[in-house]
Write a protein that holds these residues in place. Sequence first.
Motif, PDB file in Angstrom:
ATOM      1  N   LEU A  97      -3.305 -14.886  -4.734  1.00 60.76           N
ATOM      2  CA  LEU A  97      -3.288 -13.602  -5.034  1.00 60.76           C
ATOM      3  C   LEU A  97      -2.222 -13.228  -6.103  1.00 60.76           C
ATOM      4  CD1 LEU A  97      -5.124 -11.106  -4.139  1.00 60.76           C
ATOM      5  CD2 LEU A  97      -3.193 -10.466  -2.749  1.00 60.76           C
ATOM      6  N   LEU A  98      -1.050 -13.968  -5.799  1.00 70.85           N
ATOM      7  CA  LEU A  98       0.029 -13.698  -6.636  1.00 70.85           C
ATOM      8  C   LEU A  98       0.111 -13.737  -7.879  1.00 70.85           C
ATOM      9  CD1 LEU A  98       2.897 -12.644  -6.279  1.00 70.85           C
ATOM     10  CD2 LEU A  98       3.752 -15.008  -5.825  1.00 70.85           C
ATOM     11  N   GLN A  99      -0.830 -15.203  -8.435  1.00 71.69           N
ATOM     12  CA  GLN A  99      -1.137 -15.825  -9.381  1.00 71.69           C
ATOM     13  C   GLN A  99      -1.984 -14.697 -10.195  1.00 71.69           C
ATOM     14  OE1 GLN A  99      -2.314 -19.441 -10.110  1.00 71.69           O
ATOM     15  NE2 GLN A  99      -1.053 -20.508  -8.492  1.00 71.69           N
ATOM     16  N   ALA A 100      -3.135 -14.271  -9.541  1.00 68.16           N
ATOM     17  CA  ALA A 100      -3.995 -13.411 -10.178  1.00 68.16           C
ATOM     18  C   ALA A 100      -3.097 -11.871 -10.491  1.00 68.16           C
ATOM     19  CB  ALA A 100      -4.967 -12.846  -9.091  1.00 68.16           C
ATOM     20  N   ALA A 101      -2.229 -11.521  -9.471  1.00 64.32           N
ATOM     21  CA  ALA A 101      -1.376 -10.455  -9.782  1.00 64.32           C
ATOM     22  C   ALA A 101      -0.652 -10.396 -11.278  1.00 64.32           C
ATOM     23  CB  ALA A 101      -0.575  -9.951  -8.629  1.00 64.32           C
ATOM     24  N   GLN A 102       0.046 -11.767 -11.292  1.00 70.19           N
ATOM     25  CA  GLN A 102       0.878 -12.092 -12.372  1.00 70.19           C
ATOM     26  C   GLN A 102      -0.169 -11.908 -13.787  1.00 70.19           C
ATOM     27  OE1 GLN A 102       2.098 -15.659 -11.274  1.00 70.19           O
ATOM     28  NE2 GLN A 102       4.367 -14.567 -10.171  1.00 70.19           N
ATOM     29  N   ARG A 103      -1.002 -12.392 -13.694  1.00 71.25           N
ATOM     30  CA  ARG A 103      -2.227 -12.503 -14.899  1.00 71.25           C
ATOM     31  C   ARG A 103      -2.620 -11.098 -15.262  1.00 71.25           C
ATOM     32  NH1 ARG A 103      -6.704 -17.160 -14.659  1.00 71.25           N
ATOM     33  NH2 ARG A 103      -5.021 -18.829 -14.159  1.00 71.25           N
TER      34      ARG A 103
ATOM     35  N   ARG B 266       0.845  -1.159   0.119  1.00 70.14           N
ATOM     36  CA  ARG B 266       0.096   0.140  -0.012  1.00 70.14           C
ATOM     37  C   ARG B 266       0.891   1.312   0.065  1.00 70.14           C
ATOM     38  NH1 ARG B 266      -5.138   0.301   3.204  1.00 70.14           N
ATOM     39  NH2 ARG B 266      -6.062  -1.889   3.182  1.00 70.14           N
ATOM     40  N   ARG B 267       1.962   1.126   0.864  1.00 72.16           N
ATOM     41  CA  ARG B 267       2.816   2.500   0.952  1.00 72.16           C
ATOM     42  C   ARG B 267       3.379   2.931  -0.406  1.00 72.16           C
ATOM     43  NH1 ARG B 267       5.871   0.790   5.137  1.00 72.16           N
ATOM     44  NH2 ARG B 267       4.564   1.843   6.733  1.00 72.16           N
ATOM     45  N   TYR B 268       3.700   1.706  -0.991  1.00 73.45           N
ATOM     46  CA  TYR B 268       4.613   2.078  -2.232  1.00 73.45           C
ATOM     47  C   TYR B 268       3.441   2.456  -3.247  1.00 73.45           C
ATOM     48  CZ  TYR B 268       7.085   1.059  -6.559  1.00 73.45           C
ATOM     49  OH  TYR B 268       7.889   1.213  -7.426  1.00 73.45           O
ATOM     50  N   PHE B 269       2.073   1.971  -3.324  1.00 72.61           N
ATOM     51  CA  PHE B 269       1.057   2.313  -4.065  1.00 72.61           C
ATOM     52  C   PHE B 269       0.819   3.684  -3.907  1.00 72.61           C
ATOM     53  CE2 PHE B 269      -2.990   2.827  -5.927  1.00 72.61           C
ATOM     54  CZ  PHE B 269      -2.958   1.962  -7.148  1.00 72.61           C
TER      55      PHE B 269
ATOM     56  N   HIS C 169       2.172   0.971 -15.647  1.00 80.28           N
ATOM     57  CA  HIS C 169       1.339   0.719 -14.630  1.00 80.28           C
ATOM     58  C   HIS C 169       1.968   0.411 -13.434  1.00 80.28           C
ATOM     59  CE1 HIS C 169       1.849  -3.381 -15.703  1.00 80.28           C
ATOM     60  NE2 HIS C 169       1.583  -3.789 -14.487  1.00 80.28           N
ATOM     61  N   VAL C 170       1.497   0.235 -12.325  1.00 81.04           N
ATOM     62  CA  VAL C 170       1.939  -0.024 -10.768  1.00 81.04           C
ATOM     63  C   VAL C 170       0.959  -0.730 -10.221  1.00 81.04           C
ATOM     64  CG1 VAL C 170       2.415   0.272  -8.692  1.00 81.04           C
ATOM     65  CG2 VAL C 170       3.234   1.871 -10.502  1.00 81.04           C
ATOM     66  N   LEU C 171       1.424  -2.031 -10.028  1.00 83.56           N
ATOM     67  CA  LEU C 171       0.429  -3.124  -9.189  1.00 83.56           C
ATOM     68  C   LEU C 171       0.661  -3.590  -7.976  1.00 83.56           C
ATOM     69  CD1 LEU C 171      -0.963  -5.896 -11.346  1.00 83.56           C
ATOM     70  CD2 LEU C 171      -0.465  -6.158  -8.925  1.00 83.56           C
ATOM     71  N   ALA C 172      -0.047  -3.414  -6.882  1.00 80.69           N
ATOM     72  CA  ALA C 172       0.306  -3.390  -5.425  1.00 80.69           C
ATOM     73  C   ALA C 172      -0.959  -4.381  -4.727  1.00 80.69           C
ATOM     74  CB  ALA C 172       0.514  -2.192  -4.845  1.00 80.69           C
ATOM     75  N   ARG C 173      -0.123  -5.105  -3.760  1.00 81.79           N
ATOM     76  CA  ARG C 173      -1.314  -5.590  -2.982  1.00 81.79           C
ATOM     77  C   ARG C 173      -1.954  -4.693  -1.920  1.00 81.79           C
ATOM     78  NH1 ARG C 173      -0.756 -11.042   0.893  1.00 81.79           N
ATOM     79  NH2 ARG C 173      -2.891 -11.265   1.072  1.00 81.79           N
ATOM     80  N   TRP C 174      -3.472  -4.720  -2.212  1.00 81.31           N
ATOM     81  CA  TRP C 174      -4.008  -3.579  -1.428  1.00 81.31           C
ATOM     82  C   TRP C 174      -4.752  -3.956   0.026  1.00 81.31           C
ATOM     83  CZ3 TRP C 174      -3.267   1.168  -1.498  1.00 81.31           C
ATOM     84  CH2 TRP C 174      -4.013   2.069  -0.947  1.00 81.31           C
ATOM     85  N   GLY C 175      -4.893  -5.366   0.006  1.00 81.58           N
ATOM     86  CA  GLY C 175      -5.236  -6.082   1.439  1.00 81.58           C
ATOM     87  C   GLY C 175      -5.473  -7.369   1.163  1.00 81.58           C
ATOM     88  N   ALA C 176      -6.096  -8.160   2.267  1.00 84.18           N
ATOM     89  CA  ALA C 176      -5.952  -9.564   2.266  1.00 84.18           C
ATOM     90  C   ALA C 176      -6.590 -10.264   1.013  1.00 84.18           C
ATOM     91  CB  ALA C 176      -6.830 -10.153   3.333  1.00 84.18           C
ATOM     92  N   ASP C 177      -7.477  -9.372   0.399  1.00 85.31           N
ATOM     93  CA  ASP C 177      -8.081 -10.301  -0.966  1.00 85.31           C
ATOM     94  C   ASP C 177      -8.123  -9.109  -2.125  1.00 85.31           C
ATOM     95  OD1 ASP C 177      -9.973  -8.647   0.375  1.00 85.31           O
ATOM     96  OD2 ASP C 177     -11.313  -9.984   0.403  1.00 85.31           O
ATOM     97  N   LYS C 178      -7.500  -7.972  -2.083  1.00 86.89           N
ATOM     98  CA  LYS C 178      -7.437  -6.942  -3.068  1.00 86.89           C
ATOM     99  C   LYS C 178      -6.303  -6.828  -3.634  1.00 86.89           C
ATOM    100  CE  LYS C 178     -11.388  -4.128  -1.286  1.00 86.89           C
ATOM    101  NZ  LYS C 178     -11.294  -4.084   0.206  1.00 86.89           N
ATOM    102  N   LEU C 179      -6.188  -6.215  -4.815  1.00 92.76           N
ATOM    103  CA  LEU C 179      -4.980  -5.692  -5.780  1.00 92.76           C
ATOM    104  C   LEU C 179      -5.483  -4.269  -6.126  1.00 92.76           C
ATOM    105  CD1 LEU C 179      -4.242  -8.770  -7.871  1.00 92.76           C
ATOM    106  CD2 LEU C 179      -2.938  -7.944  -6.054  1.00 92.76           C
ATOM    107  N   ALA C 180      -4.511  -3.543  -6.097  1.00 91.75           N
ATOM    108  CA  ALA C 180      -4.750  -2.062  -6.664  1.00 91.75           C
ATOM    109  C   ALA C 180      -3.866  -1.888  -7.658  1.00 91.75           C
ATOM    110  CB  ALA C 180      -4.326  -1.204  -5.649  1.00 91.75           C
ATOM    111  N   VAL C 181      -4.230  -1.151  -8.933  1.00 89.17           N
ATOM    112  CA  VAL C 181      -3.470  -1.004 -10.048  1.00 89.17           C
ATOM    113  C   VAL C 181      -3.516   0.495 -10.480  1.00 89.17           C
ATOM    114  CG1 VAL C 181      -3.052  -1.637 -12.425  1.00 89.17           C
ATOM    115  CG2 VAL C 181      -4.257  -3.239 -11.041  1.00 89.17           C
ATOM    116  N   LEU C 182      -2.415   1.241 -10.612  1.00 87.36           N
ATOM    117  CA  LEU C 182      -2.479   2.673 -11.081  1.00 87.36           C
ATOM    118  C   LEU C 182      -2.100   2.525 -12.238  1.00 87.36           C
ATOM    119  CD1 LEU C 182      -2.054   5.658 -10.733  1.00 87.36           C
ATOM    120  CD2 LEU C 182       0.452   5.157  -9.793  1.00 87.36           C
TER     121      LEU C 182
ATOM    122  N   ILE D  53      -9.109  -4.343  -7.402  1.00 91.40           N
ATOM    123  CA  ILE D  53      -9.544  -5.535  -7.831  1.00 91.40           C
ATOM    124  C   ILE D  53      -9.706  -6.427  -6.427  1.00 91.40           C
ATOM    125  CG2 ILE D  53      -9.105  -7.739  -9.252  1.00 91.40           C
ATOM    126  CD1 ILE D  53      -7.140  -5.812 -10.783  1.00 91.40           C
ATOM    127  N   GLU D  54     -11.080  -6.878  -6.337  1.00 93.68           N
ATOM    128  CA  GLU D  54     -11.371  -7.986  -5.144  1.00 93.68           C
ATOM    129  C   GLU D  54     -11.344  -9.146  -5.598  1.00 93.68           C
ATOM    130  OE1 GLU D  54     -13.553  -6.372  -1.797  1.00 93.68           O
ATOM    131  OE2 GLU D  54     -14.470  -8.267  -1.716  1.00 93.68           O
TER     132      GLU D  54
END
Length: 790
Positions: A375-381, A327-330, A391-404, A354-355
Motif C-alpha cells: 500500500l505504501l509503494q502504491a501511495a508513493q507511486r 482518515r482523520r487528517y484527510f 494534493h493530500v494523500l491518505a490511507r483510507w482503509g486496509a486496502d484503500k487510499l484517498a486523494v484530495l 483507490i482500492e
Amino acid sequence: MLRRHSHWVLPLIAATVVLLVGARLITLSVRERSEQLRVTAQRVVATRARSIETELAALSERARHEAARGAGAMGAGPDATPPDSLHSERGIFWMRPDGSVLRAPAGDAAMASAVASEWASSAAAARRAGTALLGPVRYGSQWIVAALAPISSPRAGAAGAVPWCVSYEDLDALLARARLGSLVSEDYDFELSQRDPLSGPARVFVGSQPSGLIEPAARPIREPAAPASAAAGAFLTLAIRPRTGWYPARELAAEIGLLALIAWAAAFGAYDLTHSLKRSQSALAAARKRLHAVNERLAGEIEQREHLQKSFEHARYHDAFTGLPNRRYFMDQLDRALRAIRTRRRQRIAVVLIEIERLRLISDSLGHTASDELLLQAAQRCAQSLTGVEHVLARWGADKLAVLLYEVESASAAQGLADRLQQARAEPFELRQHRLSVNSRVGFATIDSGLQRAEDALREADLALSIAKEQQSPRAVGYLAGMGGAAVSLVSLEADLHVALDRREFVLLFQPIVDLHGQRVVGVEALLRWRHPVEGLLTPDKFLAIAEEAGVIVPVTRWIIQRVCRLAAEWRLRLPQQRDFYISVNLSAAVLRAPGLREYVAQVLHDTHVPAANLKFELTEGGLISNVSTARAVLDAFHDMGIELMLDDFGTGYSSLSYLQLFPFDYVKIDRPFASRTGSERANNAITSAILQMAANLSLRAVAEVVETQAAAQTLLQMGCDFGQGYFFSPPVEAEEAFRQLHNPDGFSTREPVGEDDDDSPTLMLPAGVILESRIKDDSDASEEESSTT
Ligand code: C2E
Ligand code: CA
Ligand code: CA
C-alpha cells in the motif's frame, strides 16, 4: 587546611581586637586611677605633714617662749645661769653654749644630756643662731625631738655664747597628736624619715611597712623657722603609699577577667556567626542546587512532553503502519478545502478513492505487514504521478487510499488525474523478492459547491468506486448524480460509530448451532447488528472494518460479552437443569491486543455467576497470525478459565491447520463447505472431507457454517461433521426466539411453535419443509427421549 580552619579567623580577629582595645582601655584607666591615687595621696601626706609641722612649731614656740622668759631673768655671759625661779618644767631644759646641760627636770636629766650631746656633736653649720629643731635623738627605745631657742637677753653676749632653752618631746607622742596613725585606717602605709645631712642614707624613725615604701608620695616636713623655699629646710620627710599599691591588683584582675570574658564572648559570638553564616551559606547552596536540579528536570519534562505532544499529534494524524496521513487528517483537510470553496478561495476540488485489489490475499500469503508495504509503494507511486499537482494523500482503509485534489479546473481534468492514479499501479510491484501485479479500482467525485459536507463528498466517491468495482472498470469512474441508489457508503459511518454504543444502537442477533445427529440446538452464535438511524440495520461487513480501525470494536466487544453473559445467566434460570448450552462470541484480533480483556471476562463471568462452559469465543486465523505471541497468551488464559475456543472461517484463508496446534482450539468452523470454492462438486466434497478428517485427527469438533440446504446438512453428517449452522436451520434471530429454539429440542422453525401441534409425536418443522434423512433415522430415539422426559 586553611579552608578547613577558616571559620576560626573571624573569632580570632574579634578576640584580638577586643583584647587590644580592652588592654588599652585598662591601661588608660589604670594610669588615670593611679594618677588619682597619687593626687589623693599627695593631699593626704600634705595634711599629715602640716599637722606634724604644727606640732613641731608648737614645740619651737614653747622653747622660744621659755627662752624669752629666761632672758629677762638671767645674767649675761656664757656662765650666766637662769634664776632658780625658772626651774625647768618637764619637757624643758637649759643648756650651755658648749652643749652641757645647765638645768634639767629631775627625771629627765639623762635624756636632756643625750639631747644636748647630740646637739654638741652635730655639725657646726647645723648649729644656727635662732630657734632650731634637733633630732630625732635616740634615747633608749624612744626617739626624742627637740626645739632649741637661744636665751638672748640684752645683757647676753655674742650669739655663740648664749645658753639655750630646749623643749623636747617624745616623737611618738608628737606624731600621735598629729594623728599620723589615722593613715593606717585610711589604708596607707607610711614612713617618717630623715635624710642624713651628710648625704648618708635616710633614717627611718616610724613606718608601717618594715621593708620600706616603693615610689611613695612624699612631703618634706620643714622647720618652723626655716622659710618654705629653703631647700635644705627639710627636717623630716613623710612618705605614704596606698596599701594596695598604685595599681590596685584586685580591680585590675577583675578588669582583666572581664576583658577576657568579653574577648571570649566576642570570639564565641564571631565563631557562632561564622558557623551559622557557613550553615546558611551551605543551606543556600544546597537549595540553589536543588532548585537547579528541579529546573533541569522540569525542562526535561517539558521537552519530553513537547516531544510526546508532537508524537501524539503525529500518531493522531498518521497511520501507524505506513506512516501515511490517516482518515482523520484527510477529513480535516477536506473540511478545510470545502470551507475554502464556500469562501470562494477555491473553485473546485476532487476526492479520489483507490482500492487495491487482492490486498487481503497478499496479506494472508506474505504476512500482515506485506500488504502495508504494498500500500505504501502504491501511495508513493500515486504521489509521483501527481507531481506538480496540489494534493493530500491518505490511507483510507486496509486496502484503500484517498486523494484530495485541490484546484481541479473541470470534471474532465479530474478524470484525467484520476486516470493517472489508476495507471500508477500498472507496473508490477517489487515486494519481498516477488514481482506482484495488482489491480486497482478508482472512483472519484468532483465538488464545486461549498454547501456539500465532507461526508457527502466521500459518499459520492465511494459510490463511484463501487460502480468501478462492479463494472471492473479499467478507468476511474466519476460520480454522477443519480448513482446513489441503495448502496450504502461506509465512509460517513465512522463518526456515527463513535456514538453508536452510547446511543444503544448496537443489537445482537443469535444464530443457533445444531447438533447434526440429534438435530437439537446446542448453542448460539452472537452476531452484531447496528441499527443505524439513517442507514437502517447494518450487518458487520458494513461497519466492522471501520470499527476495528477506529478502535470502537474494543468497547463494543466488552458490551457484547456482558450482554451475552447476562443472557446466559437468564437462560440458565429458565432452562431445565442439566440443559447445556453455549453462546459464542466473535473476537477480532484488535480486541485480543487490547489490554485487560482477560480480567474483564473473568469479572463478568464472576458477576453474572455464569460458568465458563456457557461461553465460547470464535477467532479467525488472520487475526491470530498477525500477533501470535499475544494472541496465544490471551487464548491460553481463556482456555485455562474453561472457555472453549472455535477457529472461525476455516477453509477461506490460506493458512494451514498447523496453526491450530499453536492455539488451544476445541472447535473448527468450516466456512461454506461447498458453496464458495470453485471446481467440481466432487472436488469440493473431497476438500471438506479432508478438512473434517484432519479436524478429527486433531481431536477438534467441527461446525459447518452456512448450511443452506438439507442436502448439505446430510452430506456433512455423512462426512463426519457433528454440528451445523446456517439458514437451513435458522437465520440469526432475536434473543427470545433463539431461546425458544434452544429450549425446544426440535424447534428450529419460527413459523410454528412446536407446542401447538396436536400430534403427540414431535414433528420437525424445517424452513425448507423437508425432513432430514438422519432426522428420520433418529426419530425413534428422539421420541423415546422426548417421552422419557415428559
Ligand atoms: P461469521 O462469524 O462467519 O458469521 C456468520 C455469518 O454468516 C453471519 O453473517 C451470518 O448471518 C451468516 N450466515 C449464517 N448462516 C448463513 C447461511 O445459511 N447463508 C448465508 N449466506 N449466510 C449465513 P453476519 O452476521 O453478517 O456476520 C458477518 C461476519 O461478521 C461474521 O462472520 C463475523 O466474522 C463478523 N461478526 C459478526 N458479529 C460479530 C461480533 O459480534 N464481533 C465480531 N468481532 N465480529 C462479528
Ligand atoms: Ca463467527
Ligand atoms: Ca464464520
